[in-house]
Each structure stands twice: as structure tokens, then as C-alpha cells.
Design an enzyme around this catalytic site. Structure first.
Site, PDB file in Angstrom:
ATOM      1  N   HIS A   1       0.838  -1.199   0.000  1.00  0.00           N
ATOM      2  CA  HIS A   1       0.000   0.000   0.000  1.00  0.00           C
ATOM      3  C   HIS A   1       0.873   1.251   0.000  1.00  0.00           C
ATOM      4  O   HIS A   1       0.587   2.223  -0.678  1.00  0.00           O
ATOM      5  CB  HIS A   1      -0.907   0.026   1.247  1.00  0.00           C
ATOM      6  CG  HIS A   1      -1.899  -1.108   1.281  1.00  0.00           C
ATOM      7  ND1 HIS A   1      -3.255  -0.902   1.304  1.00  0.00           N
ATOM      8  CD2 HIS A   1      -1.732  -2.449   1.290  1.00  0.00           C
ATOM      9  CE1 HIS A   1      -3.885  -2.073   1.341  1.00  0.00           C
ATOM     10  NE2 HIS A   1      -2.975  -3.028   1.341  1.00  0.00           N
TER      11      HIS A   1
ATOM     12  N   ASP B   1      -6.555   5.385   1.909  1.00  0.00           N
ATOM     13  CA  ASP B   1      -6.422   3.980   1.545  1.00  0.00           C
ATOM     14  C   ASP B   1      -7.775   3.301   1.771  1.00  0.00           C
ATOM     15  O   ASP B   1      -8.486   3.623   2.733  1.00  0.00           O
ATOM     16  CB  ASP B   1      -5.362   3.307   2.417  1.00  0.00           C
ATOM     17  CG  ASP B   1      -5.056   1.899   1.950  1.00  0.00           C
ATOM     18  OD1 ASP B   1      -4.015   1.716   1.304  1.00  0.00           O
ATOM     19  OD2 ASP B   1      -5.873   0.969   2.217  1.00  0.00           O
TER      20      ASP B   1
ATOM     21  N   GLN C   1      12.937  -5.134  -7.314  1.00  0.00           N
ATOM     22  CA  GLN C   1      12.023  -5.890  -8.190  1.00  0.00           C
ATOM     23  C   GLN C   1      11.910  -5.329  -9.609  1.00  0.00           C
ATOM     24  O   GLN C   1      11.907  -6.075 -10.577  1.00  0.00           O
ATOM     25  CB  GLN C   1      10.636  -5.951  -7.536  1.00  0.00           C
ATOM     26  CG  GLN C   1       9.646  -6.776  -8.309  1.00  0.00           C
ATOM     27  CD  GLN C   1       8.581  -7.373  -7.432  1.00  0.00           C
ATOM     28  OE1 GLN C   1       8.883  -8.060  -6.471  1.00  0.00           O
ATOM     29  NE2 GLN C   1       7.340  -7.133  -7.742  1.00  0.00           N
TER      30      GLN C   1
ATOM     31  N   HIS D   1       3.208 -14.195  -5.747  1.00  0.00           N
ATOM     32  CA  HIS D   1       2.010 -14.434  -4.936  1.00  0.00           C
ATOM     33  C   HIS D   1       0.813 -13.659  -5.501  1.00  0.00           C
ATOM     34  O   HIS D   1      -0.280 -13.741  -4.976  1.00  0.00           O
ATOM     35  CB  HIS D   1       2.279 -13.997  -3.498  1.00  0.00           C
ATOM     36  CG  HIS D   1       2.491 -12.523  -3.346  1.00  0.00           C
ATOM     37  ND1 HIS D   1       3.278 -11.778  -4.201  1.00  0.00           N
ATOM     38  CD2 HIS D   1       2.008 -11.636  -2.447  1.00  0.00           C
ATOM     39  CE1 HIS D   1       3.274 -10.520  -3.827  1.00  0.00           C
ATOM     40  NE2 HIS D   1       2.502 -10.402  -2.770  1.00  0.00           N
TER      41      HIS D   1
ATOM     42  N   TRP E   1      -1.143  -7.187  -5.889  1.00  0.00           N
ATOM     43  CA  TRP E   1      -1.552  -6.408  -7.062  1.00  0.00           C
ATOM     44  C   TRP E   1      -0.394  -5.607  -7.663  1.00  0.00           C
ATOM     45  O   TRP E   1      -0.274  -5.473  -8.877  1.00  0.00           O
ATOM     46  CB  TRP E   1      -2.738  -5.500  -6.746  1.00  0.00           C
ATOM     47  CG  TRP E   1      -3.206  -4.787  -7.982  1.00  0.00           C
ATOM     48  CD1 TRP E   1      -3.161  -3.445  -8.220  1.00  0.00           C
ATOM     49  CD2 TRP E   1      -3.735  -5.377  -9.182  1.00  0.00           C
ATOM     50  NE1 TRP E   1      -3.639  -3.169  -9.477  1.00  0.00           N
ATOM     51  CE2 TRP E   1      -3.993  -4.343 -10.093  1.00  0.00           C
ATOM     52  CE3 TRP E   1      -4.007  -6.705  -9.580  1.00  0.00           C
ATOM     53  CZ2 TRP E   1      -4.524  -4.561 -11.363  1.00  0.00           C
ATOM     54  CZ3 TRP E   1      -4.532  -6.929 -10.846  1.00  0.00           C
ATOM     55  CH2 TRP E   1      -4.782  -5.865 -11.717  1.00  0.00           C
TER      56      TRP E   1
ATOM     57  N   SER F   1       2.830  -6.378  -7.634  1.00  0.00           N
ATOM     58  CA  SER F   1       3.690  -7.302  -8.384  1.00  0.00           C
ATOM     59  C   SER F   1       3.023  -7.666  -9.702  1.00  0.00           C
ATOM     60  O   SER F   1       3.676  -7.751 -10.747  1.00  0.00           O
ATOM     61  CB  SER F   1       3.961  -8.563  -7.566  1.00  0.00           C
ATOM     62  OG  SER F   1       4.718  -8.220  -6.432  1.00  0.00           O
TER      63      SER F   1
ATOM     64  N   ALA G   1      -5.795 -13.028   1.008  1.00  0.00           N
ATOM     65  CA  ALA G   1      -6.553 -11.838   0.598  1.00  0.00           C
ATOM     66  C   ALA G   1      -6.860 -11.860  -0.905  1.00  0.00           C
ATOM     67  O   ALA G   1      -7.113 -12.924  -1.473  1.00  0.00           O
ATOM     68  CB  ALA G   1      -5.816 -10.565   1.009  1.00  0.00           C
TER      69      ALA G   1
ATOM     70  N   GLN H   1      -5.151 -11.725  -3.424  1.00  0.00           N
ATOM     71  CA  GLN H   1      -4.171 -12.353  -4.324  1.00  0.00           C
ATOM     72  C   GLN H   1      -4.802 -13.500  -5.118  1.00  0.00           C
ATOM     73  O   GLN H   1      -4.455 -13.742  -6.269  1.00  0.00           O
ATOM     74  CB  GLN H   1      -2.984 -12.877  -3.511  1.00  0.00           C
ATOM     75  CG  GLN H   1      -2.191 -11.768  -2.845  1.00  0.00           C
ATOM     76  CD  GLN H   1      -1.380 -12.239  -1.650  1.00  0.00           C
ATOM     77  OE1 GLN H   1      -1.200 -13.447  -1.448  1.00  0.00           O
ATOM     78  NE2 GLN H   1      -0.888 -11.303  -0.857  1.00  0.00           N
TER      79      GLN H   1
HETATM   80  N1  UDP Z   1       8.972  -5.384  -3.579  1.00  0.00           N
HETATM   81  C1  UDP Z   1      10.288  -5.117  -3.867  1.00  0.00           C
HETATM   82  N2  UDP Z   1      11.208  -6.007  -3.454  1.00  0.00           N
HETATM   83  C2  UDP Z   1      10.903  -7.137  -2.765  1.00  0.00           C
HETATM   84  C3  UDP Z   1       9.547  -7.396  -2.487  1.00  0.00           C
HETATM   85  C4  UDP Z   1       8.597  -6.516  -2.917  1.00  0.00           C
HETATM   86  O1  UDP Z   1      10.613  -4.099  -4.492  1.00  0.00           O
HETATM   87  O2  UDP Z   1      11.810  -7.897  -2.414  1.00  0.00           O
HETATM   88  C5  UDP Z   1       7.940  -4.395  -3.976  1.00  0.00           C
HETATM   89  C6  UDP Z   1       7.219  -4.830  -5.227  1.00  0.00           C
HETATM   90  O3  UDP Z   1       7.887  -4.329  -6.370  1.00  0.00           O
HETATM   91  C7  UDP Z   1       5.837  -4.237  -5.006  1.00  0.00           C
HETATM   92  C8  UDP Z   1       5.652  -4.250  -3.491  1.00  0.00           C
HETATM   93  O4  UDP Z   1       6.970  -4.340  -2.949  1.00  0.00           O
HETATM   94  O5  UDP Z   1       5.817  -2.907  -5.460  1.00  0.00           O
HETATM   95  C9  UDP Z   1       4.871  -5.442  -2.986  1.00  0.00           C
HETATM   96  O6  UDP Z   1       3.526  -5.250  -3.246  1.00  0.00           O
HETATM   97  P1  UDP Z   1       2.558  -6.431  -3.675  1.00  0.00           P
HETATM   98  O7  UDP Z   1       1.200  -5.842  -3.805  1.00  0.00           O
HETATM   99  O8  UDP Z   1       3.066  -7.119  -4.861  1.00  0.00           O
HETATM  100  O9  UDP Z   1       2.638  -7.460  -2.486  1.00  0.00           O
HETATM  101  P2  UDP Z   1       2.478  -7.363  -0.886  1.00  0.00           P
HETATM  102  O10 UDP Z   1       3.828  -7.106  -0.351  1.00  0.00           O
HETATM  103  O11 UDP Z   1       1.504  -6.271  -0.600  1.00  0.00           O
HETATM  104  O12 UDP Z   1       1.962  -8.701  -0.517  1.00  0.00           O
END
Ligand code: UDP
Length: 486
Positions: free
Chosen positions: A19, A125, A360, A375, A378, A380, A398, A400
Site C-alpha cells: 500500500h 487507503d 524488483q 504471490h 496487485w 507485483s 486476501a 491475491q
Molecule cells: N517489492 C520489492 N522487493 C521485494 C519485495 C517486494 O521491491 O523484495 C515491492 C514490489 O515491487 C511491489 C511491493 O513491494 O511494489 C509489494 O507489493 P505487492 O502488492 O506485490 O505485495 P504485498 O507485499 O503487498 O503482498
């Protein structure tokens, strides 16, 4: 333009990386449209982001203020310095929700102190419901920011609604949703979080979630992190729910000024080492494995995944995140490898393991990367789409599960090999899924579709629909300020 003449918008964000990262990207985009932006978060996230902002070349020119709030009294289970989901063990959501609730008072006190800079708009949010009252109190409009996509948000909302009205329709192991599209949507247990399949009325988390989703439409408008061309039918559904109030799809929100190595957190690997390693691989041969910021795998899960990846004979970059409550600060790399990976795995050197945070976007944008095992958070999912990388999915919790259904069944840009956070992945399925996406004709077709969506996504943020929607939103903020001044 003089700060005093600019509309002041305040983003009230949820303390999880999925978020806070898109909210910060949104804050930067809004600030680049002559808006004064305050980004409200927890102290821990504020400190982290401040460090990253200070390194960014745009920080000096963008009018963004980071505001870190603390509750007036401490919340058990959330020690100071740990007010972010990625620093808390699995299952901490109830404590985080209490924490968030306790931020209302300090937030309103801060807003009160803004005097003539009181916000014209509170961008909340979607998981923060008390902003309904704060917006009323300060005469601001409330705009909901959905960091989920339109499909995920629609399904979440529809399920919560039908649980409230006792009309959740089940057929065997599946849930049927009638009121989103003209034909029913069927969700098998592979695409449904357990919480909704069981829908136990004594489940406190579920009741809280339902309460939050009820505030979704108590708003003046909605911003969604998606683009018009990706999920048009579900965006239409959200527009119907809003009943004439505006909706702007402004995604994928990505960092202004290109791909940053430090997005959300400082990366745990040198970019140079990583890129050198990727450069040494063939185009589209590598699978990037990462399950976001808050899914911590057990030893059994990592061992099974490792064996499947090795059996696929494809190179991989794997960002492994271990639960903060099981790893002591003193654990060293050798100990982690010994407990979480099969014997000799690292020595066989089939892939690159990153213990911790991975850059990432740097990885996904590299030409050697041909698939993303994810996973389906959103962000990713959107990042994979924007880079044209097909997905191999393991939705854990959730929305996902819904995102994975969208990716695999609607968009056809990935395949699912596992589901639910506690599952032990089947090694054979891991191997076959990786090979299907990277080495088969079916994989080539999946990639073609992924690249087609990539083109649409790039166009939307490169002057197309999302760019125009963002401009329109910013104009509305200017109009609101002018109306107030009259
Ligand atoms: N992310 C990253 N490096 C990591 C893990 C996650 O940069 O090792 C970033 C990824 O690019 C994304 C966010 O963290 O922007 C994760 O959001 P997402 O909605 O995919 O998953 P959540 O962490 O909320 O389950």
C-alpha cells in the site's frame, strides 16, 4: 507556483509495503501536477521513506511532506520501530488494524494544526474507514485509493456485501458471484481465500474487513491503481457502485523518473552484482521468484520450492524472506542456507538467492527475465504486466487469489501452481510450471499476450488513458480549491 495557491491533498496510507509503495508513487505523480501533497503514515515507514526520498533527485522539487504519526498509547504486539506489516510476523493484521484505528486522533490533531492549509481532499487507503469522519470534520472531500485492481476490489466488495446480507452463494466448494457481470462468476477453492470459503460469523478479522469494505463507496470519488484497457468490465462495475461519482484509473503507478533500485526499501543486493549475473543469462531464460513483502515462507516451503526450481534446470533469482519472529538478528547467511535450503543447493549455483529485499523493477525489466513466480500481490501483478513478463502464481491470502484468477483465466498471461499461504508446493508442479512458461509453445503464447498487455499499459501511462485521468483528477482538485476560495 506559490505553495499557498496550490490545492493541498493528504494521502492517508496503510502501513504495508503493497500500500505504501503505490501511495508514494501516486503522491509523486500528484505533486508533479502542481498539488501540495502530504503523505501520512506511521513513524517507522516515514523514517524509511525519508531516507529513500533524500537520495532521490526529484525530492527537492516535488512538494511532498512526509508525516509520521504515533498512537497516543502503545498498541500491544507492535513495538516501536516495527509499525509496518513487513516487520511483523504472519497473522499480525488485527494488531495493525488496532494500530491504524489509534492514528485517527493524532491525524485529526495534525490536520487541525494545518490552519489555512487544511486539505481540500483526503485520499484514503481503502482499508482506512475513519477518514470518512475526518473528511467531514475538515470539510474535505474523501477520495478512496484502491491499491488493488478493479477485479480484486469488485470481488472483495461483492463477497463482503453478500456475507453481510447472508446471501453468499456457494455451490459445493465454489463461491458464485452474480452481481458483478451479467453472467455469474464462479470461484473454485483455488481462487478463494479460506476466510471467505468458511465465512465463520465469529471470525473477527472477517467482520473488520466487512466494515472496511462498507466504507468503500462512502466517498466523493475513487482512484484505482489499474488502467482502463486492462479490466474495463470491472472498472465499469465499480463505476456502477459509485453511482455517478467519479472514478479515475491512474495506474500502473510507477516511480517517476524511471526504475529505482531503492523502491520501498534499500535493496539487499548490489545492483551491479545482480545485473552482471542477469547479463550472463540468455534472453527470457530466468525466472524471478518473490512473494511480496509480507509472505514469510517456512523451512518446509522453501525446501520444496528449491527442489522444484532446481529440477526445472532454468536459472532463477529468488528473494527469500524469513519471518521476523523466527530469525534472530544474529542469524548468519550460512545458518539460513542450512535451515531453509536443501543440502548443497547454494554450492550447485543454479540461481541467485537474495536474502531479503530485491530491486524488483530492476529485475523484471531485465531482458534475461522470462517469468515471475509471484504471490500475485496487485503491485507485483501490475509490475509484471508493465514489463511484459508472464507469471507463475501462488496466491497466498486476501485478494491475491482473485488477482491470480484474473491473470490466469481472464488475461491468459500466467499459470497457477499452488494456493494458500500455508501450502507446501508440489515440487513436480513447480518444475513443470516453470518449464511450461519458459520453454514450451504454450509459454510462447502466454508471453505474446503478456507483451500485448505491456504495450497497452505503457501507452496508458505514457500519455494515454491513465495520464489523462490523472490530469483530470488534478484539475478537479484545482476546481475544488477555487470553489472554496469563492
Ligand atoms: N517489492 C520489492 N522487493 C521485494 C519485495 C517486494 O521491491 O523484495 C515491492 C514490489 O515491487 C511491489 C511491493 O513491494 O511494489 C509489494 O507489493 P505487492 O502488492 O506485490 O505485495 P504485498 O507485499 O503487498 O503482498
Amino acid at each position: 507556483m506559490d505553495t499557498l495557491q496550490k490545492p493541498h491533498v493528504v494521502l492517508v496510507t496503510f502501513p504495508a509495503m503493497g500500500h505504501s509503495i503505490p501511495s508514494l508513487d501516486l503522491a509523486k505523480l500528484l505533486a508533479s501536477h502542481s498539488l501540495t501533497v502530504s503523505y501520512v503514515t506511521t513513524r517507522t515507514i516515514e523514517r524509511r521513506l525519508r531516507g529513500l526520498m533524500d537520495e532521490s533527485p526529484q525530492a527537492a522539487v516535488l512538494d511532498i511532506q512526509l508525516v509520521g504519526l504515533s498512537p497516543q498509547s502503545a498498541i500491544e504486539a507492535i513495538a516501536e520501530g516495527r509499525e509496518s506489516m513487513d516487520l511483523l510476523p504472519n497473522g499480525s493484521s488485527l494488531a495493525v488494524i488496532s494500530f491504524i484505528k489509534s492514528l485517527r486522533e493524532p491525524f485529526e490533531q495534525w490536520a487541525e494544526e494545518q490552519g489555512s492549509r487544511r486539505p481540500v481532499c483526503i485520499i484514503s487507503d481503502m482499508f482506512i474507514d475513519w477518514t470518512v469522519h475526518s473528511a467531514e470534520r475538515f470539510g474535505s472531500v474523501r477520495v478512496v485509493f484502491a491499491p488493488f485492481g478493479a477485479f480484486g476490489t469488485s470481488v472483495f466488495h461483492a463477497i463482503c456485501n453478500s456475507i453481510t446480507t447472508n446471501t453468499l452463494r456457494k455451490e459445493g466448494d465454489s463461491v458464485i458471484i452474480d452481481n458483478i457481470l451479467s453472467s455469474p462468476l464462479k470461484f473454485t477453492k483455488e481462487h478463494m481465500p479460506r476466510r471467505f470459503l468458511e465465512s465463520d460469523s465469529a471470525d473477527t478479522r472477517l467482520s473488520i474487513l466487512i466494515g472496511m469494505m462498507q466504507s468503500l463507496t462512502k466517498c466523493w470519488g475513487m482512484l484505482v491503481n489499474t488502467f482502463d484497457e486492462l479490466e474495463p468490465r470491472y472498472l465499469q462495475h465499480l463505476k456502477n457502485l459509485l453511482n455517478g461519482k467519479p472514478l479515475w484509473s491512474v495506474g500502473p503507478v510507477v516511480p517517476l523518473g524511471g526504475i529505482a533500485n531503492t523502491r520501498g526499501k534499500k535493496s539487499d543486493i548490489s545492483e551491479q552484482k545482480l545485473v552482471q549475473w542477469l547479463d550472463s543469462k540468455s534472453p527470457c531464460s530466468v525466472i524471478y521468484v518473490s512473494f511480496g513483502s509480507q509472505a514469510f515462507l517456512s523451512q518446509e516451503q522453501t525446501q520444496a520450492l528449491a527442489r522444484g526450481l532446481e529440477a526445472s534446470h532454468q536459472p532463477f533469482v529468488w528473494s527469500i524472506k524469513i519471518s521476523p519472529d523466527t530469525v534472530s538478528a544474529e542469524s548468519n547467511r550460512a545458518e539460513l542456507c542450512a535451515s531453509y535450503l536443501p543440502e548443497g543447493f547454494v554450492e550447485r549455483d543454479k540461481g541467485l538467492v537474495i536474502w531479503g529485499w530485491a530491486p524488483q523493477l530492476v529485475i523484471l525489466s531485465h531482458p534475461s527475465v522470462g517469468a515471475f513466480m509471484s504471490h500475485c500481490g496487485w503491485n507485483s501483478t501490475l509490475e509484471s504486466i508493465l514489463m511484459g513478463v508472464p507469471m507463475v502464481t501462488w496466491p497466498m491470502f486476501a485478494e491475491q487469489h482473485f488477482n491470480s484468477k484474473l491473470v490466469t483465466e481472464e488475461l491468459g498471461i500466467g499459470i497457477q501452481f499452488c494456493q494458500h499461504r500455508e501450502a507446501i508446493p508440489c515440487e513436480d508442479k513447480v518444475e513443470k510450471s516453470v518449464r511450461l512458461v519458459l520453454c514450451s509453445d504454450e509459454g510462447t503464447e502466454i508471453r505474446k499476450r503478456a507483451v500485448a498487455f505491456q504495450r497497452l499499459g505503457k501507452r496508458s501511462v505514457g500519455g494515454g488513458s491513465s495520464t489523462l485521468n490523472l490530469k483530470d483528477f488534478a484539475n478537479e482538485m484545482h476546481n475544488l480549491m477555487n470553489c472554496k476560495a469563492e
